[in-house]
Scaffold this motif. Structure first.
Motif, short mmCIF file in Angstrom:
data_model
loop_
_atom_site.label_atom_id
_atom_site.label_comp_id
_atom_site.label_asym_id
_atom_site.label_seq_id
_atom_site.Cartn_x
_atom_site.Cartn_y
_atom_site.Cartn_z
N UNK A 293 0.85 -1.18 0.00
CA UNK A 293 0.00 0.00 0.00
C UNK A 293 0.89 1.23 0.00
N UNK A 294 0.88 1.94 -1.10
CA UNK A 294 1.83 3.04 -1.28
C UNK A 294 1.79 4.06 -0.16
N UNK A 295 0.60 4.58 0.12
CA UNK A 295 0.52 5.67 1.10
C UNK A 295 0.88 5.19 2.50
N UNK A 296 0.41 3.98 2.85
CA UNK A 296 0.75 3.45 4.19
C UNK A 296 2.25 3.19 4.29
N UNK A 297 2.79 2.56 3.27
CA UNK A 297 4.19 2.17 3.30
C UNK A 297 5.10 3.38 3.42
N UNK A 298 4.76 4.44 2.66
CA UNK A 298 5.66 5.58 2.61
C UNK A 298 5.72 6.32 3.93
N UNK A 299 4.81 6.00 4.84
CA UNK A 299 4.85 6.70 6.14
C UNK A 299 5.67 5.94 7.17
N UNK A 300 6.07 4.70 6.82
CA UNK A 300 6.78 3.91 7.83
C UNK A 300 8.23 4.32 7.93
N UNK A 301 8.82 3.98 9.08
CA UNK A 301 10.22 4.32 9.29
C UNK A 301 11.12 3.45 8.42
N UNK A 302 10.71 2.18 8.22
CA UNK A 302 11.54 1.28 7.43
C UNK A 302 11.71 1.82 6.02
N UNK A 303 10.59 2.37 5.50
CA UNK A 303 10.66 2.91 4.15
C UNK A 303 11.66 4.06 4.08
N UNK A 304 11.55 4.98 5.06
CA UNK A 304 12.45 6.14 5.07
C UNK A 304 13.90 5.69 5.17
N UNK A 305 14.10 4.66 6.01
CA UNK A 305 15.46 4.14 6.18
C UNK A 305 16.01 3.63 4.86
N UNK A 306 15.19 2.82 4.18
CA UNK A 306 15.65 2.25 2.92
C UNK A 306 15.91 3.34 1.90
N UNK A 307 14.99 4.30 1.86
CA UNK A 307 15.13 5.38 0.89
C UNK A 307 16.42 6.15 1.14
N UNK A 308 16.66 6.47 2.42
CA UNK A 308 17.88 7.21 2.74
C UNK A 308 19.12 6.44 2.36
N UNK A 309 19.04 5.13 2.65
CA UNK A 309 20.19 4.30 2.33
C UNK A 309 20.51 4.36 0.83
N UNK A 310 19.47 4.23 0.04
CA UNK A 310 19.69 4.23 -1.40
C UNK A 310 20.20 5.58 -1.89
N UNK A 311 19.56 6.64 -1.39
CA UNK A 311 19.98 7.98 -1.82
C UNK A 311 21.42 8.24 -1.45
N UNK A 312 21.80 7.78 -0.25
CA UNK A 312 23.20 7.97 0.17
C UNK A 312 24.16 7.21 -0.73
N UNK A 313 23.76 5.99 -1.09
CA UNK A 313 24.63 5.22 -2.00
C UNK A 313 24.85 5.97 -3.29
N UNK A 314 23.76 6.52 -3.82
CA UNK A 314 23.89 7.24 -5.08
C UNK A 314 24.73 8.49 -4.91
N UNK A 315 24.51 9.18 -3.82
CA UNK A 315 25.23 10.44 -3.57
C UNK A 315 26.72 10.18 -3.38
N UNK A 316 27.03 9.11 -2.58
CA UNK A 316 28.44 8.77 -2.39
C UNK A 316 29.11 8.46 -3.70
N UNK A 317 28.39 7.74 -4.51
CA UNK A 317 28.96 7.38 -5.81
C UNK A 317 29.27 8.63 -6.61
#
Lengths: 265, 325
Positions: free
Chosen positions: A232-256
């Motif tokens: 469920x897109x809207x429910x999922x996007x509010x969870x902490x796990x989602x934010x964590x994963x998103x941050x992780x990915x964005x950081x990987x891209x940024x570091x690269x």
């Protein structure tokens, strides 16, 4: 079946007198029925990877194996959806789908092909535009037709190269939901390799995300996405796990990106 | 709205209606129609040709009728105005010819026939024109069709295969520009009949533009279209005829149009040199006899035929490309 493996795959192209490397010693293993997204900055070779998997280009080094057989070119077991111009502008929408079906050489009659085309057009919500030409449709609708054709051809593997990048945000969400519903409801789940630069899209859609590096020209990390389906897109996007994963990915891209810039300097 | 307002509107309405009607009737084309009629009816200096004034009047009325038909059938204001402008130019031209020949006798009367006489001859010779047209169309049809069915498939294959392209392209650059007219005398001698040699010349003339444009179109087609087809696993025949040919249709059509133009030129040239029938033959034959009214009428007829064929060609082209909008 849809098992994919890349072993020490490298690809470079010739520019004037030198070879420019695009990807180097890439090793990836994708299981049958897995939905894998490949994300990375521009120039990391993700589109090249897709071309290699589709059989439009051949690796300079290494092997690409489909169900343990080497890839020798294009094949009916792989369906491809590009970002633009997937459809042929001089054919109507229905004829575009029927054209794809005809290339399968499956001895079906014209009427059967028409029926299949109309079935899939209805599945993607385009029941009434069968007789329109592609340039009479919006970008989002054209991509829906391309998806309809890919699913109508019933390939085991679906390769998609940023298929929703040229579409506005609202239509993009609709297309993502459409893709997931078609993927989930088929008799057998296809193996999907989905190239994108949109991190949220990758998290919503995939079982696993492969992050490519423009700096090392290889795989930076491979991250499983364990959120339960249906998501469920809207429910999922509010969870902490989602934010964590998103941050992780964005950081990987940024570091690269930082690493790439460092080297240039 | 008060009584005073209603009355005022009615007056305005009447006035502007009459004004519009007057404006429409007395516009440029109609004025020139009247002027040219007056000119036709005035006495002239050249004696030979005075009897043809009736034919001239007939022509002027025909032009006016075509103009009025245009006015009725066309809805677009701009198109109506251009129809008017073109008609004015036509009238001026006819008046000029009439002035120069019949009225003021400024032109050599044997070389420049009177407009009325040209009309009379034109109407008289229509059966002969019909026969000549049939003969010419046979040659044109055969030569041009032969060029289309050989050039297009060959060009698709050669444009598609890199090695063939590299080998053939330089030869194309050398052979293509040779004006086919230079082959005419030799072709007439070698080939068994005149018809054969004409068809051959027309074929060569139409072949090269169609071939070159199709090859270039194939060579330059967008890679994305080719990739989209490749991933659908098309075989070579499907790729060439169902993907590339429709994909490069604008190039093919521009080549085909050029080929058609060259065909007309070569057909007429071939007929002038060695034929005994056909439109080109007609013009040369009567030119040899110094029968210039027939020559001018023949030229006008050829102009009409070429215009008609090109018009239908363009209609067909629009239909082929109707997916483009």
């Amino acid at each position: 079946m849809g098992k994919i493996r890349l072993e020490e795959v490298s690809f470079a192209y010739q520019q004037q007198n030198s070879m420019v490397p695009v990807i180097r010693d890439v090793n990836i293993s994708i299981e049958d029925g897995e939905f894998v997204s490949i994300i990375g900055p521009s120039g990391c070779g993700k589109s090249t990877m897709l071309s290699l998997l589709a059989g439009l280009a051949f690796p300079c080094d290494g092997k690409i194996l489909l169900d343990n057989k080497r890839v020798k070119g294009t094949g009916n077991e792989r369906g491809v959806v590009f970002q633009h111009y997937s459809l042929f502008p001089w054919m109507t929408v229905r004829k575009n789908i029927i054209f794809g079906l005809r290339q399968l050489n499956d001895l079906k009659s014209k009427k059967e092909h028409e029926k299949i085309a109309d079935t899939y057009l209805e599945l993607v919500g385009l029941k009434d535009v069968g007789d329109n030409y592609p340039n009479q449709l919006s970008g989002g609708m054209q991509q829906r037709v391309a998806i309809a054709r890919a699913f109508a051809m019933n390939s085991d593997i679906l390769l998609m190269d940023e298929p929703f990048s040229a579409v506005d945000a609202k239509n993009r969400m609709g297309l993502q939901e459409l893709l997931l519903s078609l993927w989930n409801n088929g008799k057998k789940k296809k193996t999907v390799v989905f190239v994108t630069h949109d991190v949220d899209e990758a998290i919503i859609l995939s079982d696993r995300i492969i992050v490519m590096s423009a700096h090392t020209k290889g795989v930076k990390e491979s991250i499983p996405v364990s959120f339960k389906r249906p998501r469920n897109r809207s429910a999922l996007m509010r969870t902490e796990e989602y934010a964590e994963m998103r941050n992780r990915l964005v950081n990987l891209l940024f570091d690269d990106m930082l690493e790439e810039v460092d080297i240039a300097v | 709205m008060n009584v005073y307002g209603q009355v005022k509107t009615l007056k305005c309405f009447d006035y502007s209606f009459i004004r519009t009607l007057a404006g429409k009737t007395f516009n440029g084309a109609n004025i020139f129609f009247i002027l040219s009629m007056i000119l036709a009816l005035m006495p002239g200096k050249r004696i030979a040709g005075m009897e043809y004034e009736l034919y001239l009047i007939g022509l002027l009325m025909f032009i006016e009728a075509v103009y009025l038909l245009n006015l009725i059938l066309r809805k677009d204001e701009i198109k109506k105005r251009s129809a008017g402008d073109i008609t004015v130019i036509v009238f001026i031209f006819v008046m000029f010819c009439e002035l120069m020949t019949t009225k003021l006798n400024l032109m050599e009367h044997l070389l420049f026939p009177v407009p009325g006489k040209v009309v009379a001859v034109f109407i008289n010779e229509l059966p002969e024109f019909g026969r000549c047209l049939l003969s010419s169309l046979q040659l044109l049809g055969a030569g041009y069709t032969l060029a289309l069915v050989t050039a297009i498939p060959l060009a698709l294959v050669i444009g598609w295969r890199k090695r063939l392209f590299a080998a053939v392209n330089p030869m194309t650059k050398v052979l293509g520009p040779i004006p086919p007219i230079v082959y005419i005398p030799y072709a007439i001698v070698i080939l068994p009949t005149f018809k054969c040699s004409s068809i051959f010349i027309i074929f060569v003339g139409a072949f090269w533009p169609i071939f070159i444009n199709t090859v270039n179109g194939t060579f330059n087609i967008e890679k994305q279209i080719i990739d989209s087809a490749k991933v659908l696993n098309v075989n070579e025949r499907t790729m060439l005829f169902e993907i590339i040919l429709p994909g490069i249709m604008p190039s093919v059509i521009s080549g085909a149009t050029l080929g058609l133009v060259f065909s007309f030129i070569l057909l007429t040239a071939a007929e002038m040199i060695g034929a005994s029938s056909g439109l080109g033959w007609y013009v040369k034959y009567f030119s040899d006899f110094a029968d210039y009214p027939k020559v001018v009428a023949g030229i006008i007829f050829i102009g009409i035929v070429v215009t008609a064929i090109t018009y239908f060609f363009e209609l067909f082209e629009k239909r082929l490309l109707n997916w483009r909008n």
